[in-house]
Design an enzyme around this catalytic site. Structure first.
Site, PDB file in Angstrom:
ATOM      1  N   GLN A 169       2.528   1.041   0.799  1.00 57.99           N
ATOM      2  CA  GLN A 169       2.555   1.042   2.266  1.00 57.99           C
ATOM      3  C   GLN A 169       3.243  -0.206   2.813  1.00 57.99           C
ATOM      4  O   GLN A 169       3.941  -0.158   3.834  1.00 57.99           O
ATOM      5  CB  GLN A 169       1.120   1.173   2.796  1.00 57.99           C
ATOM      6  CG  GLN A 169       1.055   1.439   4.282  1.00 57.99           C
ATOM      7  CD  GLN A 169      -0.357   1.656   4.768  1.00 57.99           C
ATOM      8  OE1 GLN A 169      -1.159   2.288   4.073  1.00 57.99           O
ATOM      9  NE2 GLN A 169      -0.684   1.130   5.940  1.00 57.99           N
ATOM     10  N   CYS A 216       1.979   7.384  -3.172  1.00 59.54           N
ATOM     11  CA  CYS A 216       1.850   6.038  -3.744  1.00 59.54           C
ATOM     12  C   CYS A 216       2.533   6.001  -5.107  1.00 59.54           C
ATOM     13  O   CYS A 216       2.451   6.946  -5.886  1.00 59.54           O
ATOM     14  CB  CYS A 216       0.407   5.585  -3.807  1.00 59.54           C
ATOM     15  SG  CYS A 216      -0.480   5.968  -5.309  1.00 59.54           S
ATOM     16  N   GLU A 217       3.219   4.893  -5.350  1.00 56.52           N
ATOM     17  CA  GLU A 217       4.011   4.808  -6.570  1.00 56.52           C
ATOM     18  C   GLU A 217       3.143   4.549  -7.800  1.00 56.52           C
ATOM     19  O   GLU A 217       3.615   4.669  -8.917  1.00 56.52           O
ATOM     20  CB  GLU A 217       5.083   3.709  -6.443  1.00 56.52           C
ATOM     21  CG  GLU A 217       4.553   2.308  -6.371  1.00 56.52           C
ATOM     22  CD  GLU A 217       5.671   1.286  -6.165  1.00 56.52           C
ATOM     23  OE1 GLU A 217       6.781   1.686  -5.757  1.00 56.52           O
ATOM     24  OE2 GLU A 217       5.426   0.091  -6.402  1.00 56.52           O
ATOM     25  N   HIS A 218       1.865   4.195  -7.583  1.00 52.92           N
ATOM     26  CA  HIS A 218       1.010   3.917  -8.740  1.00 52.92           C
ATOM     27  C   HIS A 218       0.419   5.188  -9.336  1.00 52.92           C
ATOM     28  O   HIS A 218       0.273   5.296 -10.544  1.00 52.92           O
ATOM     29  CB  HIS A 218      -0.128   2.971  -8.341  1.00 52.92           C
ATOM     30  CG  HIS A 218       0.353   1.697  -7.753  1.00 52.92           C
ATOM     31  ND1 HIS A 218       0.018   1.260  -6.494  1.00 52.92           N
ATOM     32  CD2 HIS A 218       1.193   0.756  -8.268  1.00 52.92           C
ATOM     33  CE1 HIS A 218       0.602   0.112  -6.251  1.00 52.92           C
ATOM     34  NE2 HIS A 218       1.333  -0.218  -7.292  1.00 52.92           N
ATOM     35  N   HIS A 219       0.023   6.112  -8.480  1.00 50.99           N
ATOM     36  CA  HIS A 219      -0.655   7.323  -8.970  1.00 50.99           C
ATOM     37  C   HIS A 219       0.099   8.601  -8.629  1.00 50.99           C
ATOM     38  O   HIS A 219      -0.333   9.686  -8.987  1.00 50.99           O
ATOM     39  CB  HIS A 219      -2.065   7.405  -8.377  1.00 50.99           C
ATOM     40  CG  HIS A 219      -2.913   6.206  -8.662  1.00 50.99           C
ATOM     41  ND1 HIS A 219      -3.042   5.153  -7.784  1.00 50.99           N
ATOM     42  CD2 HIS A 219      -3.659   5.883  -9.750  1.00 50.99           C
ATOM     43  CE1 HIS A 219      -3.838   4.229  -8.308  1.00 50.99           C
ATOM     44  NE2 HIS A 219      -4.228   4.646  -9.497  1.00 50.99           N
ATOM     45  N   HIS A 279      -5.243   6.584   1.717  1.00 46.29           N
ATOM     46  CA  HIS A 279      -4.641   6.757   0.397  1.00 46.29           C
ATOM     47  C   HIS A 279      -5.533   7.658  -0.447  1.00 46.29           C
ATOM     48  O   HIS A 279      -6.677   7.300  -0.730  1.00 46.29           O
ATOM     49  CB  HIS A 279      -4.475   5.395  -0.289  1.00 46.29           C
ATOM     50  CG  HIS A 279      -3.427   4.529   0.353  1.00 46.29           C
ATOM     51  ND1 HIS A 279      -2.270   4.152  -0.288  1.00 46.29           N
ATOM     52  CD2 HIS A 279      -3.356   3.995   1.595  1.00 46.29           C
ATOM     53  CE1 HIS A 279      -1.530   3.419   0.523  1.00 46.29           C
ATOM     54  NE2 HIS A 279      -2.167   3.302   1.677  1.00 46.29           N
ATOM     55  N   CYS A 290      -5.469   8.205  -3.479  1.00 43.50           N
ATOM     56  CA  CYS A 290      -5.874   7.595  -4.754  1.00 43.50           C
ATOM     57  C   CYS A 290      -7.126   6.739  -4.586  1.00 43.50           C
ATOM     58  O   CYS A 290      -7.801   6.427  -5.563  1.00 43.50           O
ATOM     59  CB  CYS A 290      -4.735   6.775  -5.369  1.00 43.50           C
ATOM     60  SG  CYS A 290      -4.248   5.340  -4.403  1.00 43.50           S
TER      61      CYS A 290
END
Ligand SMILES: Nc1nc2c(ncn2[C@@H]2O[C@H](COP(=O)(O)OP(=O)(O)OP(=O)(O)O)[C@@H](O)[C@H]2O)c(=O)[nH]1
Ligand SMILES: [Zn+2]
Length: 210
Positions: A140, A99-102, A168, A170
């Site tokens: 996703q 995931c690009e956030h975490h 996920h 995260c």
């Protein structure tokens, strides 16, 4: 879930034109991880951690190698003229992404279908396309759309359907800490706009071979 990866580090080199594993790049990424280890309260000079920055650098290069691959070119390399015009479904394809956030993994299964329009594609190329977009920093939803768009724009089929189901990390090991939640995303084109076609696809991906 099985953990056999479609491409290992040696095989990538057959596809990746630029050298992701060049020593200078690995060393630069690794030097940041030495500092990160210190900031986390670790001692980067203790034996178990001596090679960790380099290992992490190589692992991250592997986990994002999709940036260097051209999914459309890989599809185009195995398109064959064929009069088959029924739905082709490849289901239960393992997906591993970040995931690009975490920058934590999300993983699960993808199911892809297309209805040929004069051309079929080599079956293995569908999981390869999925990997090329999954091996990047992703959400996703975008992953789902990128797979759909690549197949639609390259193979020009009568329709494409993509469903992805992922966990996920995260959301499991930090944050909201929901261990069992699974996220489902879907993307369709063409013929799959029709409920009957879409339902046939959904029936086929839930059907078991046993
Ligand atoms: N839509 C979508 N969201 C994602 C995906 N992967 C991670 N996220 C979410 O990205 C969001 C980032 O939200 P922020 O509030 O900025 O980050 P955060 O404070 O770490 O949020 P929490 O995870 O709720 O602790 C979170 O809600 C994640 O669950 C994905 O593939 N798609
Ligand atoms: Zn996340």
């Amino acid at each position: 879930m099985e953990t056999n990866f479609p491409l290992n580090e040696e095989e990538i080199d057959g596809y990746v034109k630029i050298d992701r594993y060049n020593p200078e790049k690995i060393a630069r990424i690794a030097s940041h991880y030495t500092e990160i280890l210190e900031l986390l309260g670790e001692d980067p000079s203790r034996q178990g951690l001596l090679k960790t920055p380099e290992r992490v650098a190589k692992a991250l290069q592997y986990l994002t190698h999709g940036y260097d691959l051209d999914a459309a070119a890989i599809l185009r390399g195995a398109m064959f003229e064929e009069e088959y015009s029924q739905m082709v479904v490849v289901k239960d394809i393992e997906v591993y992404s970040m995931c690009e956030h975490h920058m934590l993994p999300f993983f699960g299964k993808a199911h892809v279908a297309y209805i040929p329009n004069g051309h079929i594609v080599g079956l293995s190329k569908i999981p390869r396309v999925i990997d090329i977009f999954a091996r990047r920093l992703q959400v996703q939803e975008r992953l789902t759309n990128e797979i759909r768009d690549c197949i639609q724009n390259t193979l020009n089929p009568v329709g494409v359907a993509v469903v992805i189901e992922c966990k996920h990390l995260c959301m499991c090991m930090r944050g909201v800490q929901k261990q069992n939640s699974v996220t489902t995303t879907s993307a369709f084109t063409g013929e799959f706009a029709h409920e009957r076609t879409r339902n046939e696809f959904l029936r086929l991906i839930t059907a078991s071979l046993d």
